[in-house]
Structures are given as C-alpha cells and as structure tokens.
Design a protein around this motif. Structure first.
Motif, PDB file in Angstrom:
ATOM      1  N   ASP A  55       7.778   8.579  -8.793  1.00 18.49           N
ATOM      2  CA  ASP A  55       7.843   7.198  -8.301  1.00 18.49           C
ATOM      3  C   ASP A  55       6.520   6.776  -7.670  1.00 18.49           C
ATOM      4  OD1 ASP A  55      10.421   7.060  -9.153  1.00 18.49           O
ATOM      5  OD2 ASP A  55      11.346   7.396  -7.172  1.00 18.49           O
ATOM      6  N   GLU A  56       5.891   7.680  -6.921  1.00 20.81           N
ATOM      7  CA  GLU A  56       4.600   7.364  -6.302  1.00 20.81           C
ATOM      8  C   GLU A  56       3.533   7.156  -7.367  1.00 20.81           C
ATOM      9  OE1 GLU A  56       3.709  10.462  -3.544  1.00 20.81           O
ATOM     10  OE2 GLU A  56       5.044   9.681  -1.971  1.00 20.81           O
ATOM     11  N   GLY A  57       3.588   8.002  -8.427  1.00 16.65           N
ATOM     12  CA  GLY A  57       2.625   7.850  -9.529  1.00 16.65           C
ATOM     13  C   GLY A  57       2.786   6.521 -10.231  1.00 16.65           C
ATOM     14  N   ARG A  58       4.030   6.139 -10.492  1.00 16.51           N
ATOM     15  CA  ARG A  58       4.291   4.858 -11.155  1.00 16.51           C
ATOM     16  C   ARG A  58       3.832   3.693 -10.277  1.00 16.51           C
ATOM     17  NH1 ARG A  58       9.661   7.134 -12.270  1.00 16.51           N
ATOM     18  NH2 ARG A  58       9.686   7.972 -14.404  1.00 16.51           N
ATOM     19  N   LYS A  59       4.074   3.834  -8.966  1.00 14.99           N
ATOM     20  CA  LYS A  59       3.682   2.777  -8.044  1.00 14.99           C
ATOM     21  C   LYS A  59       2.166   2.598  -8.020  1.00 14.99           C
ATOM     22  CE  LYS A  59       4.278   1.298  -3.249  1.00 14.99           C
ATOM     23  NZ  LYS A  59       4.833   1.671  -1.922  1.00 14.99           N
ATOM     24  N   ARG A  60       1.436   3.735  -8.022  1.00 12.85           N
ATOM     25  CA  ARG A  60      -0.027   3.653  -8.022  1.00 12.85           C
ATOM     26  C   ARG A  60      -0.533   3.004  -9.301  1.00 12.85           C
ATOM     27  NH1 ARG A  60       0.361   8.784  -5.492  1.00 12.85           N
ATOM     28  NH2 ARG A  60       0.139   9.827  -7.526  1.00 12.85           N
ATOM     29  N   LEU A  61       0.060   3.390 -10.449  1.00 10.84           N
ATOM     30  CA  LEU A  61      -0.344   2.808 -11.732  1.00 10.84           C
ATOM     31  C   LEU A  61      -0.062   1.310 -11.770  1.00 10.84           C
ATOM     32  CD1 LEU A  61       0.836   5.563 -14.247  1.00 10.84           C
ATOM     33  CD2 LEU A  61      -1.522   4.919 -13.715  1.00 10.84           C
ATOM     34  N   ALA A  62       1.103   0.932 -11.220  1.00 14.96           N
ATOM     35  CA  ALA A  62       1.465  -0.494 -11.198  1.00 14.96           C
ATOM     36  C   ALA A  62       0.485  -1.294 -10.342  1.00 14.96           C
ATOM     37  CB  ALA A  62       2.886  -0.654 -10.672  1.00 14.96           C
ATOM     38  N   GLU A  63       0.080  -0.721  -9.211  1.00 15.99           N
ATOM     39  CA  GLU A  63      -0.860  -1.403  -8.332  1.00 15.99           C
ATOM     40  C   GLU A  63      -2.227  -1.551  -8.995  1.00 15.99           C
ATOM     41  OE1 GLU A  63      -0.764   0.925  -4.798  1.00 15.99           O
ATOM     42  OE2 GLU A  63       1.058  -0.046  -4.006  1.00 15.99           O
ATOM     43  N   LYS A  64      -2.652  -0.499  -9.705  1.00 17.21           N
ATOM     44  CA  LYS A  64      -3.927  -0.573 -10.420  1.00 17.21           C
ATOM     45  C   LYS A  64      -3.880  -1.632 -11.519  1.00 17.21           C
ATOM     46  CE  LYS A  64      -5.667   4.114  -9.722  1.00 17.21           C
ATOM     47  NZ  LYS A  64      -6.046   5.388 -10.374  1.00 17.21           N
ATOM     48  N   ALA A  65      -2.760  -1.634 -12.273  1.00 16.08           N
ATOM     49  CA  ALA A  65      -2.617  -2.621 -13.353  1.00 16.08           C
ATOM     50  C   ALA A  65      -2.604  -4.033 -12.790  1.00 16.08           C
ATOM     51  CB  ALA A  65      -1.322  -2.342 -14.112  1.00 16.08           C
ATOM     52  N   LYS A  66      -1.958  -4.200 -11.636  1.00 20.17           N
ATOM     53  CA  LYS A  66      -1.897  -5.512 -11.009  1.00 20.17           C
ATOM     54  C   LYS A  66      -3.282  -5.982 -10.601  1.00 20.17           C
ATOM     55  CE  LYS A  66       0.454  -7.918  -7.240  1.00 20.17           C
ATOM     56  NZ  LYS A  66       1.378  -7.759  -6.084  1.00 20.17           N
ATOM     57  N   THR A  67      -4.084  -5.038 -10.101  1.00 23.86           N
ATOM     58  CA  THR A  67      -5.444  -5.373  -9.672  1.00 23.86           C
ATOM     59  C   THR A  67      -6.300  -5.805 -10.865  1.00 23.86           C
ATOM     60  OG1 THR A  67      -5.306  -3.806  -7.849  1.00 23.86           O
ATOM     61  CG2 THR A  67      -7.509  -4.480  -8.521  1.00 23.86           C
ATOM     62  N   TRP A  68      -6.211  -5.035 -11.980  1.00 21.55           N
ATOM     63  CA  TRP A  68      -7.034  -5.335 -13.147  1.00 21.55           C
ATOM     64  C   TRP A  68      -6.589  -6.614 -13.850  1.00 21.55           C
ATOM     65  CZ3 TRP A  68     -11.579  -3.471 -14.039  1.00 21.55           C
ATOM     66  CH2 TRP A  68     -11.943  -2.200 -13.507  1.00 21.55           C
ATOM     67  N   ASN A  69      -5.322  -6.945 -13.761  1.00 20.86           N
ATOM     68  CA  ASN A  69      -4.815  -8.146 -14.438  1.00 20.86           C
ATOM     69  C   ASN A  69      -4.869  -9.384 -13.558  1.00 20.86           C
ATOM     70  OD1 ASN A  69      -4.217  -6.686 -16.752  1.00 20.86           O
ATOM     71  ND2 ASN A  69      -2.139  -6.135 -16.003  1.00 20.86           N
ATOM     72  N   SER A  70      -5.357  -9.256 -12.354  1.00 17.52           N
ATOM     73  CA  SER A  70      -5.417 -10.387 -11.438  1.00 17.52           C
ATOM     74  C   SER A  70      -6.415 -11.424 -11.944  1.00 17.52           C
ATOM     75  CB  SER A  70      -5.811  -9.900 -10.041  1.00 17.52           C
ATOM     76  OG  SER A  70      -6.050 -11.014  -9.197  1.00 17.52           O
TER      77      SER A  70
END
Length: 271
Positions: free
Chosen positions: A248-263
């Motif tokens: 879950d922590e890994g998925r959360k980190r990936l989601a946050e990174k994807a959110k940053t790059w897609n901003s």
C-alpha cells in the motif's frame, strides 16, 4: 522437533555430559532423589503425563536401598553395592563385572563411582543429558504444569506416608525379635498397626488418583498443539499485514509521483 544440535548426540549408552552442562548436571545430581525425580518429570512432562507415579514409585524404591534409607528425603545417590541391590530388585541384576561396566561405565555420568537417581532415569529411559535441560519441544500451558505439579505433590505425600509406616513396622519387627518388656511392647504395637483400619490411607490414595486424573483431564482439554497453532497463525497474519502495508505504501508513493508528473503546473523542460 528437538533442536538440530541434539540430533548429533552420541548413543545414550555411550554419552558424556556436554561441557556446557557439566555444572548444571552436577547441581541436579546432588539434589535429594525426590527433587531429581521432579526435574526429570518436568523435562519430559508430556511423555509421563498420566503416569508420573511410575517415576515416584521408582524413586521411593531407590531411596529404600540407600545407607541413609531412614532419612529418605536426604538420599541423593547409591554406592556400588546398594546400586547392585536396587537393580536386582528392579529385575535388572548384573554380575559385579557387568555392574561396574554398566553402572559405573554408562550410568555414572559424573564418574564419582556412585549412582544418582537422575543418572539411572536417563539410562533407563534412554534420554540424552541435553534434553534434560532443553525447552519442551511443544508449548505446555502454565495451567497444565500447575495441575501436574499439584498431582505429583499429592501422590508424593501418599508415598512418603507409606514409606514412613513401612520403616516404623520394620523397626518394630526387629525390636520384637528380642526379649523382655520392650520386645513385648513392640509386638503389641506391630499387631495394632497391622490391624489398623486403612481407611485413611485408602482415602489419601483415592485423593491422589483423583488429582492425577484432573491433571490428565486438563491436558486433554487444552490441546497441546493449540497454542503453537495460534502462534504460527498470528505470525502468518502479522507477516501478511506487513506485506500489505508495504504494498500500500509503494502504491501510494507511485500515485503521488504520477500526480506530480501529470500536474498542469509542471513546467516542461526547455526544448
């Protein structure tokens, strides 16, 4: 299963005390025979559940052959001669040569030319010294151990009372063989003891048997594997929860990174 290092022990008939257990073994071997019996029974509690009286009766017989038999609670070990007499009574008679080879060669682990009860029990039941000091191979509840200890104590009281009565009767028999007033008094007392109602003794034996059965019932009801199964299941659940948390922590980190790059506010690098 016993620890792996116990599987490489030499055959019991040829065993020596492991160096790291020499002092511990000397301490146990120097205890009164009754305490040696308890140590043996605690170490192999599951094997002797429901039949601990076998060991306690053997202990009473062992002490009766000691030069100090009038004080059975102080008997620790037997000399060669008394050990031979004890083995004869146990139908384990040997010639003098066999005795020295077997008892003083195989049973006498501390090489002091005397046979302690714990040495005899380890030899008779083919138990390695290391197992005497090892943790039980499976979980035994404190409740069951308490019942087991109480049942042993109850039975031991019966054994001690019978032993005291038998010693008194033997002394009276010896005294009655003489002459005079003392011999006559001994005969009268002996006759009285022989004709005494054994109700009280019988009741003590029944109470001891009931206590033994209660301990056996406690063991059967508790299921010796239950706690071990519960521990393993708890470990499995904890491991699964930890793995899930990491995922879950890994998925959360990936989601946050994807959110940053897609901003849309993300500034594109210069062309």
């Amino acid at each position: 299963m016993p620890p792996a290092d116990l599987t490489v022990l030499p055959p019991v008939e040829a065993q020596e005390i492991p160096v790291d257990l020499v002092e511990k073994f000397k301490t146990v071997s120097s205890l009164p025979a009754d305490d040696q019996a308890k140590k043996f029974l605690r170490a192999f509690v599951l094997e002797f559940r429901g039949r601990f009286e076998e060991i306690l009766d053997m202990t009473a017989q062992f002490t009766s052959f000691s030069e100090n038999s009038k004080n059975p609670t102080q008997v620790v070990d037997l000399n060669e001669f008394d050990a031979h007499r004890f083995l004869e009574k146990r139908d384990e008679s040997m010639t003098v040569a066999e005795l020295r080879r077997k008892v003083m060669g195989e049973m006498d682990l501390d090489k002091n030319r005397r046979l302690s009860l714990i040495e005899y029990l380890l030899w008779k039941y083919q138990k390695p010294v290391a197992l005497l000091f090892a943790k039980p191979p499976m979980t035994v509840s404190e409740d069951y151990l308490a019942e087991f200890e109480a049942a042993m104590a109850e039975y031991q009281k019966v054994v001690e009372q019978k032993r005291a009565r038998e010693n008194q009767m033997r002394a009276l028999e010896a005294q009655a063989e003489g002459g005079g007033v003392k011999a006559l008094a001994a005969k009268n007392q002996l006759a009285q003891m022989k004709s005494e109602d054994q109700l009280a003794q019988n009741k003590r034996e029944i109470d001891a048997e009931l206590r033994r059965k209660k301990a056996e019932k406690a063991y059967k009801e508790e299921d010796p594997f239950k706690k071990e199964q519960e521990r393993l299941e708890a470990e499995k659940r904890a491991k699964e929860e930890e793995e899930k948390r990491k995922r879950d922590e890994g998925r959360k980190r990936l989601a946050e990174k994807a959110k940053t790059w897609n901003s849309p506010d993300k500034v594109s690098p210069a062309q």
